[in-house]
Structure formats: structure tokens, C-alpha cells
Write a protein that holds these residues in place. Structure first.
Motif: not given
Length: 891
Positions: A711, A715, A794, A796-797, A799, A801-805
Motif C-alpha cells: 500500500q 502509492d 489483488k 489496489e494499484y 494506491t 485509484s480504486g483499481v484492483q490488480k
């Protein structure tokens, strides 16, 4: 198999000595520790650039993209003169640490464009200004600049304006191992005709002067004129013929001769052994002193003299040939010259068409081709015998008494006379142990046997200290570099040969010596025996609040998160090697269990010592701890690579591997049953429910700790830059870390570019920029975690962004960010060149790449040593892995 692959096999089998000659000449011998005989180790002041043209070197030679044999006995490189410079251009110029505003810095523009691993073909470019070279001005103006400002470069002084410069391209092609062709092409890019003198110089390294029992020959070598060529004779190298001509030169070339001897009257104000000295050609051309050169056509340094007036846009060529009298190939003089070059260039292209993965873009191919070229060009002859260096030479005064107790004095066993991979042949013309380890990763693809040999060489008894320490680097062998040698051995073992044909003998030879080095680390850097290490500065220079290689405040001691992480990684690598060897030799099961236990103990210590170890659960980060006067540990809350490196101590074992080694499995089970509290550090995962598919994760952070660390790392407000992972969190831009003790205040603030401190000479900065070696390790770690956790893990990437990768997707993206430093952005500019838009806007600067030491975290501009291709050439490996392994679906 390409012809170049055949040459590699011929050289390995000793059938033909294809690597006897190469671009092994240093770009800077002056100002090095080896040439420093001063009392207090002032190497830059003891042998400055102004002395280089006049003083014979003791331990090597330098030249302008020059060549020599593997023992640097006979050398060749050009000298140039534009009729305006105050000295001949024979070597690269730059500033010492006390002359520039950011440490040592080369002030020239030059590029390595091609090389095969046997150096059967090489190509390099030097850009030579037509105006007077501003030696004095650039030194004086840089000295006035503060550390906050950028360095002053030649382009800033208008040296390349309006194309008023020459492109000097040097190519070398080997017709056979002892038959070498040399082509120098000079192009005038300016608007007016411009004069240039080209002196393709041949000389012997001076070993006869020093009175060394090891090197002094029975007879002095010589170079003498024989008709249309010169005859060079050396006691151990043999006899050679050297030819030179130019189709663009109307007159017969004039041959000049002198001796490679120190100009004693100019340096010391008294006479020397010869009146014909090293700088004779300079005196003749610059000062018009005809008596400076030998009246007899013989000496130990010789050159033909070519003088051209080059029209705008035109080129002139000088052709040379050096061959052994035993290897004339039934060819006289310069016959079949162009045909040989055409053939070798085609063979180089064929070799790299196999080495470089198919399907890459033009830009990716450019990165790979020039990355490999720079890596191969920075191989260098390195000679340093500590015993001889300490006691001095018989023909000179004895060294000062302080010298015998000073730098490297406890390394009396050290004896180097080898071809080594250097970080940079100008700013770092000496090996550095942890740099070399990273170099070998790309080397393992282009020349795997050289990679293996280099790794074994540093483990040999004439390099490794009897106590097991590896020499760090020339400035101070006793400093402590990160212990990454085992990592390089393991990676090269797996890269160099296909599975099923791997070199177990190489692995075992390295493993035995690594055991000694590991023991040195445990005994010297874990003084309390608590599995927490304090290794010193560990290569990260100024990353800490104070110099970690020197005494700490009030005699304090440091528990280092990075030192402990390096040792945990070392355990895992030794575990992996011992398990590999145990498959063939069961005795290695015993040592495998030892490294397993040691890793678990280190992991327990870094996470639990004193309650929480070095982990701060509130911040979600690992920190160094300072202990002063036996008080409670003080966490040094600097979010830097120091706290990210524990994440890189990770490996994944297959359950089938464990089960196949019953002795290891038995001792592992006994250890864990005896220490059940340590079971939390062993994570087992079955992907299909089948026991055979089970994987065992060994890592410092737990899954929860890993998520918290990621995290932070991912970021953009902290570590994630557009160009990779920063070495220091950007959060310290607004909130610097401040440490106060004993009336002294120390501060660490985010500094994304050049260093603004004097720590470690100020010529590198780990307080923000992007560094390839640590980024490479982070990418590798993410791959391993993904291999274990799979797509179910997964993060958040980036940090926020709300996008999970998945971690695989994160690793691919970080690769792309690092690669993007060298590829044109949306405006067509390569970030690595910063505001130097000539690399895009001016035709003759396009498609030239430099592999800098590190990169500005906000702009991507290349900083530090401009040619530190060694570990920055890891980008080549990233390009390969992105294509071949990381992204099966995502491309």
C-alpha cells in the motif's frame, strides 16, 4: 548456431583465443586509487587530468574508446586535434569530486553502439567539438555551482551548436583472433570546412620502469618503422605488424615515435630516463616542437599523422591493421579490409537476431542492442597488487609510513590482473562487488561463460579475504556491499543454460566459497547473535540520516532492516542452491536444513525481537532501529528502500522438492515441531487440492504485512513514480525526517534528483531517485508472491485509484515504467535525456542511448555516471522478461 556463437565455443574450448584482444582499455586511469601514492589517499589531487598526458601510469592505461590485449601490454587508441584545443584529445576529460557540484563527472559525449561478446566487431561514437575544448572554464564554472543546481555540461556551453562538431566513429573487426582491423570515420556536421588531425596511436604499457620483480621484462619492448608499416615486438605478447592509411589523405603519412615515459622535466623539474616522452606528440602539434619526437623511427609509442580539412557534411576515413606475424592470413597490408567489416557486421546482426527476443518493437530492440553494447564495452583490464602497491617500487622513493596502515592495507593477499566488468570505465574504472553481481544477469544471456567466470573470480582466494569477506570496491575494500553475490550465482545458473543441462559444477564451486562469505557476515555483522544485522552503509550511500559506515552517535549501534533483509535473502538463496545440489549429492540436505532454520530465525527476529522487531504496524513499514547507551531502541522512521527490502526476502518451494529429499524433510519437521511458535512463518498453499501441487512460501512479511507494505510502495504520493519505485518516499518532501541528538540535528528529505549532501562524496543519491538494481529485485519479488498467491491476491494499484490488480499485473506495469525511461514519450522525447532535446530534434543525435547510474524520480532524467551500463542494463533483462515470461496474456 551463428558464427559468433561458434567463436564463443572456440574461445571456451581454448581452440582459438578470440577474447585475447578487446575494448579493455580504461577510459580513465588518472585519479584512481591505484595510481595514488600520496600519504593520505588524495587520489584526484595526486594524479590529476593535467598530468595524464605526461606521466606514465603504473597499473594500467587509458585511451579514447581504445583497445588492448587482455594483459594491457600493447594498446591502440586515437589522438585527435581540431587545431584549437590546448592539448591533444587522447582521453576523456571530467571533474573530480572537489571540482564539480555533484561528485565525479565526465564532461564528454560518447556512446557505445555495438559489440559482439568476442569483440569480433565493435562500434563506438565520440562527439568532438570543433571549438576550443573548455577545460579551464568548465572546471571553474562547475566549482561555483551549488549542490541544488544542475551540472554544467558541454552542450550548455554551446559546444555542439549549429552542428560544429565531428562524429568520430571507431569500428574494430577481427579477421582472426590475432588479426585486427581498425576503422576511424570522422564526419563534419558543421556548416563550414573544419580541420582535424587524426593520430591512430599504438603503444606499450610501461612495465619496464618500475623495477617490479613480477613484471619487469628481460628486454624492453619496441616499435620500429619497417617500410610501409611498423613492427612491434614484445617479450611475452609476441611480434606484430601495424599498418595505417587513408583513402582521403593525399600525401604519405608521417610516422611519429617517442617513448611511453614520464615527462620528468615538466612534472618534477629534473631529467628522466628518456628525452622522448609520453607527451611528445602533443608538444609537436600544439607547441611546434619538432625535437620532442624521436629522430629515430623507433620507440615504445608510435603513430601515423593524418591531417584533413573536412568539408561540411563530408567524412574521412583512416584504416589500420594490427596483426601477429604468425597470423597474416595470407593477406598483405590492408587488403580485403572493407569485405571483412561487411562480414563481421552481418555476423553481429545475426547473433543479436537470435539473442534478442523476436517481436520486439524498434525502440525495444534499440534498448537491447545498445544495452548489450555498453555492457560489453565496459569490460576492462584491471591490475592492482596490494603488496606491491603498499611497499612502492624499487626505482622510486618509499611510500609514506601512513600508507602502510591506511586504505586497503589489510588486504595484502589481493592480486588482480584480469578483465573485469566495470560499473563505468570513466567515473568508476574499478570493480564494485554488488555492481558486478547485477551486471552478470544480462551478461548471462549474451555471454554466459563470462558471467560464470566473473562470479567465480571474485570468490577466488586472491580476491576474497581469508576471513571470507568479498572486496567491496577499490576506494575501500573493507566497506560492506549488500551480499547479492549468491543471488547473482543462482540467477546466472538458471539463465545461462537450459533446464536439464544446467552447470552444477559452477553452482557447487560458487556455493563452497559463498559458505565462507556467509559465515563472515554472521560472525561480523550479527555481533549480538540475535539474527538482526547491522552491515554498514550497504551500498545505499546517503539513504540514512547519518553515514552508516562510520561510528554512530555516542557509540550507538544500528539494527538495520535492509541488512537483516539481505541476510534473510542470502539464507534463502543458499537454501535454494543446496536443495538443487542435494538432488545429486544428498550430503547437501544437511546444509539445506541449516539455511532453512537460519532464515526462519532471522524472520522471527525482524518481526518479533523486543516485541515487534523492526516492523511498525501503525505505519505498516519496517524501520532501522538505533540503540544508544543500552536504552530502548529508537525507530528511525524514514520510509525508504531500507523498509521495502524485507519484502524482497522471499522464495517459493515446491512440495514435491521437499518430499524428494527425505533427510531435509525430516530435519525441517523436527525443527518446526521443536519450535512450533515459528510455524507462522511457513505458508503452504495448494492450488488444486492435490498435495503434489502444494507450494511453500518462505518470506519475511506475512500476507497482512505484505499488503501494508505494498500500500505504501504503490502509492504515487510515496514510492510509485511514473518511472518506477522511488528510493525514498515522496512523503518526506513535506515532512522530512529529523533526528536530534547531542546538540546535532540531522535531516533526510525527499530529493528526487542529484544529491544535495556531501555524504559519500555527493556523487550518488538514494534519497528519492529511481535505481535499477533495487527496482529489479522488487519486480522479481512481486513475481514470486504472485506465483504463490495467484490471481486471488489483488491489491489496489495505484494506491488510491480504486483499481484492483494482481501482483503479476503490478510487476508488468513497473517494468513498463522502467522501460519508458528510454522510449519516446507522447512528445517524442526520451525521459532519460531530460531537457536535452537534441537527442530527438537533431538527426545525428537520434537513437543514441545512455544508461545512467540512476534517474530523476519526477522527470526521468538520467543522473550520476552517464555510462553506468552495468546495472542499468538490467533494463534489457526486463524487456526480455516482459516479452517471454511476465505477460503471456497482457501484451
Amino acid at each position: 548456431m551463428t558464427r559468433e556463437h561458434e567463436r564463443l565455443d572456440e574461445d571456451l574450448s581454448r581452440g582459438k583465443n578470440w577474447k585475447r584482444w578487446g575494448p579493455y582499455l580504461s577510459e580513465r586511469q588518472w585519479g584512481t586509487v591505484r595510481e595514488d601514492y600520496s600519504e593520505f589517499g588524495n587520489s584526484w589531487g595526486e594524479f590529476p587530468h593535467d598530468h595524464a598526458r605526461r606521466r606514465a601510469y603504473r597499473w594500467g592505461e587509458d585511451g579514447l574508446q581504445g583497445w588492448c590485449d587482455r594483459q594491457c601490454r600493447l594498446c591502440f587508441a586515437p589522438a585527435l586535434w581540431n587545431e584549437k584545443d590546448t592539448i591533444l584529445k587522447e582521453r576523456l576529460f571530467g571533474l573530480g569530486g572537489n571540482e564539480g557540484n555533484h561528485g565525479e563527472d565526465v564532461k564528454e559525449c560518447y556512446y557505445y553502439l555495438d559489440s559482439t561478446p568476442t569483440h569480433s566487431y565493435t562500434k563506438a561514437l565520440y562527439k568532438y567539438p570543433q571549438a576550443k575544448f573548455p577545460y579551464t572554464e568548465i572546471r571553474e564554472k562547475n566549482a561555483l555551482l551549488g549542490r541544488e543546481g544542475p551540472e554544467l555540461e558541454l552542450a550548455d556551453m554551446g559546444m555542439f551548436d549549429n552542428g560544429r562538431y565531428f562524429d568520430v566513429v571507431q569500428e574494430v573487426a577481427k579477421r582472426s583472433p590475432e588479426d585486427i582491423l581498425w576503422r576511424i570515420t570522422v564526419t563534419n556536421h558543421g556548416p563550414d570546412p573544419a580541420p582535424i588531425h587524426v593520430l591512430p596511436t599504438l603503444w606499450f604499457r610501461n612495465v619496464w620502469k618500475w623495477g617490479s620483480e613480477r613484471e619487469t621484462p628481460l628486454r624492453k619492448p619496441s616499435i620500429a618503422l619497417h617500410g610501409d608499416h611498423v613492427f612491434a615486438s614484445h617479450e611475452t605478447l609476441g611480434d606484430y605488424l601495424f599498418y595505417a592509411d587513408s583513402p582521403d589523405f593525399d600525401d604519405d603519412e608521417e610516422w611519429l615515435f617517442t617513448d611511453n615515459e614520464t615527462d620528468y622535466p615538466a612534472i618534477y623539474n629534473f631529467g628522466g630516463p628518456s628525452e622522448y616522452v609520453k607527451d611528445a606528440f602533443h608538444k609537436l602539434l600544439i607547441q611546434g616542437d619538432r625535437e620532442a619526437v624521436s629522430p629515430l623511427p623507433m620507440g615504445t609509442k608510435a603513430t601515423p599523422h593524418f591531417h584533413f580539412m573536412v568539408a561540411p557534411g563530408a567524412s574521412v576515413t583512416v584504416r589500420c591493421r594490427l596483426h601477429s606475424t604468425l597470423a597474416n592470413n595470407d593477406i598483405h597490408g590492408l587488403e580485403q579490409f572493407e569485405e571483412t567489416f561487411t562480414e563481421r557486421i552481418a555476423e553481429s546482426d545475426a547473433f543479436y537476431s537470435e539473442v534478442i527476443p523476436k517481436g520486439l518493437s524498434h525502440e525495444e530492440n534499440l534498448i537491447c542492442r545498445q544495452g548489450y553494447a555498453g555492457l560489453l564495452w565496459t569490460k576492462q583490464f584491471y591490475h592492482y597488487v596490494i603488496e606491491d602497491w603498499l611497499k612502492g617500487d624499487s626505482d622510486g622513493p618509499p611510500p609514506p609510513e601512513a600508507r602502510l596502515k591506511g586504505r586497503n592495507s589489510d588486504w595484502g593477499h589481493f592480486f588482480a590482473r584480469d578483465i573485469l566488468s566495470m560499473p563505468d570505465k570513466w567515473e568508476y574504472p574499478w570493480f564494485a562487488a554488488w555492481d558486478s553481481a547485477f551486471h552478470m544477469i544480462p551478461f548471462a544471456t549474451v555471454d554466459p561463460d563470462f558471467a560464470k567466470d566473473q562470479l567465480l573470480l571474485l570468490l577466488r582466494e586472491w580476491y576474497m579475504h581469508p576471513n571470507g569477506q568479498l572486496p567491496a570496491y577499490e576506494w575501500n575494500f573493507s566497506d560492506v556491499n549488500p551480499p547479492v553475490h549468491a543471488w547473482a550465482v543462482w540467477r546466472v545458473y538458471k539463465i545461462a543454460d537450459p533446464k536439464g543441462q544446467r552447470d552444477l559444477l559452477f553452482l557447487e564451486r560458487a556455493f563452497q566459497k559463498l559458505l565462507m562469505n556467509f559465515t563472515w557476515w554472521v560472525n561480523r555483522k550479527d555481533m549480538e547473535g540475535r539474527h538482526v544485522f547491522g552491515g554498514g552503509f550497504l551500498g545505499l550511500d546517503n539513504i540514512g540520516v547519518f553515514d552508516r559506515s562510520h561510528a554512530l552517535p555516542d557509540g550507538g549501534k544500528l539494527h538495520q532492516a535492509d541488512g537483516t533483509a539481505w541476510m534473510a535473502s542470502y539464507c534463502l538463496l543458499m537454501l535454494a542452491m543446496s536443495l538443487e545440489l542435494a538432488a545429486e549429492k544428498p550430503a547437501y540436505e544437511d546444509i539445506a536444513s541449516k539455511f532453512f532454520e537460519h532464515f526462519v530465525s532471522i524472520t522471527d527476529a525482524i518481526n518479533s525481537l523486543g516485541g515487534t522487531g523492526l516492523w511498525d504496524d501503525t505505519d505498516g513499514f519496517y524501520y532501522d532501529q538505533l540503540i544508544i547507551n543500552h536504552d530502548d531502541p529508537v525507530p528511525l522512521r524514514i520510509r525508504s528502500l531500507v523498509g521495502l527490502l524485507p519484502m524482497c526476502a522471499v522464495t517459493v518451494l515446491k512440495q514435491t522438492t521437499i518430499e524428494s529429499l527425505p533427510g531435509f524433510r525430516k530435519r525441517m519437521d523436527w525443527f518446526l515441531s521443536s519450535r512450533p511458535e515459528l510455524l507462522k512463518y511457513i505458508n503452504v498453499r495448494r492450488h488444486t487440492g492435490d498435495k503434489k501441487s502444494a507450494l511453500c512460501l518462505l518470506a519475511i512479511p506475512s500476507e497482512a504485512q505484505l499488503r501494508k507494505t505494498l500500500q505504501r510502495m504503490l502509492d504515487p504520493k510515496e514510492f510509485l513514480s511514473e518511472f518506477g519505485i522511488r528510493s525514498l518516499s515522496k512523503a518526506h518532501e513535506e515532512e522530512p525526517f529529523v533526528f536530534e541528538h547531542g546538540g546535532t540535528t540531522n535531516e533526510v528529505a525527499y530529493t528526487p534528483g542529484e544529491s544535495n549532501t556531501d555524504m559519500f562524496g555527493g556523487n550518488s543519491n538514494w534519497r528519492g531517485p529511481i535505481w535499477f538494481p533495487t527496482n529489479f529485485l522488487i519486480v522479481e519479488a512481486l513475481e514470486r508472491y504472485h506465483h504463490f498467491y495467484g490471481d486471488s491476491f489483488k491489491i489496489e494499484y495505484p494506491t488510491g485509484s480504486g483499481v484492483q490488480k494482481t501482483l503479476k499485473e503490478v510487476a508488468i506495469d513497473i517494468c513498463d515504467r522502467l522501460i519508458s525511461l528510454f522510449t519516446p514519450d507522447k512528445n517524442g522525447y526520451r525521459p532519460c535525456f531530460g531537457e536535452a532535446h537534441r537527442y530527438t530534434d537533431v538527426p545525428h543525435w537520434q537513437e543514441l542511448l545512455l544508461f545512467h547510474e540512476y534517474f530523476h524520480a519526477e522527470t526521468g532524467e538520467g543522473l550520476g555516471a552517464s555510462h553506468q551500463t552495468g546495472w542499468t542494463s538490467l533494463v534489457v533483462r526486463l524487456v526480455r522478461e516482459r516479452r517471454e515470461k511476465l505477460c503471456h496474456k497482457t501484451l
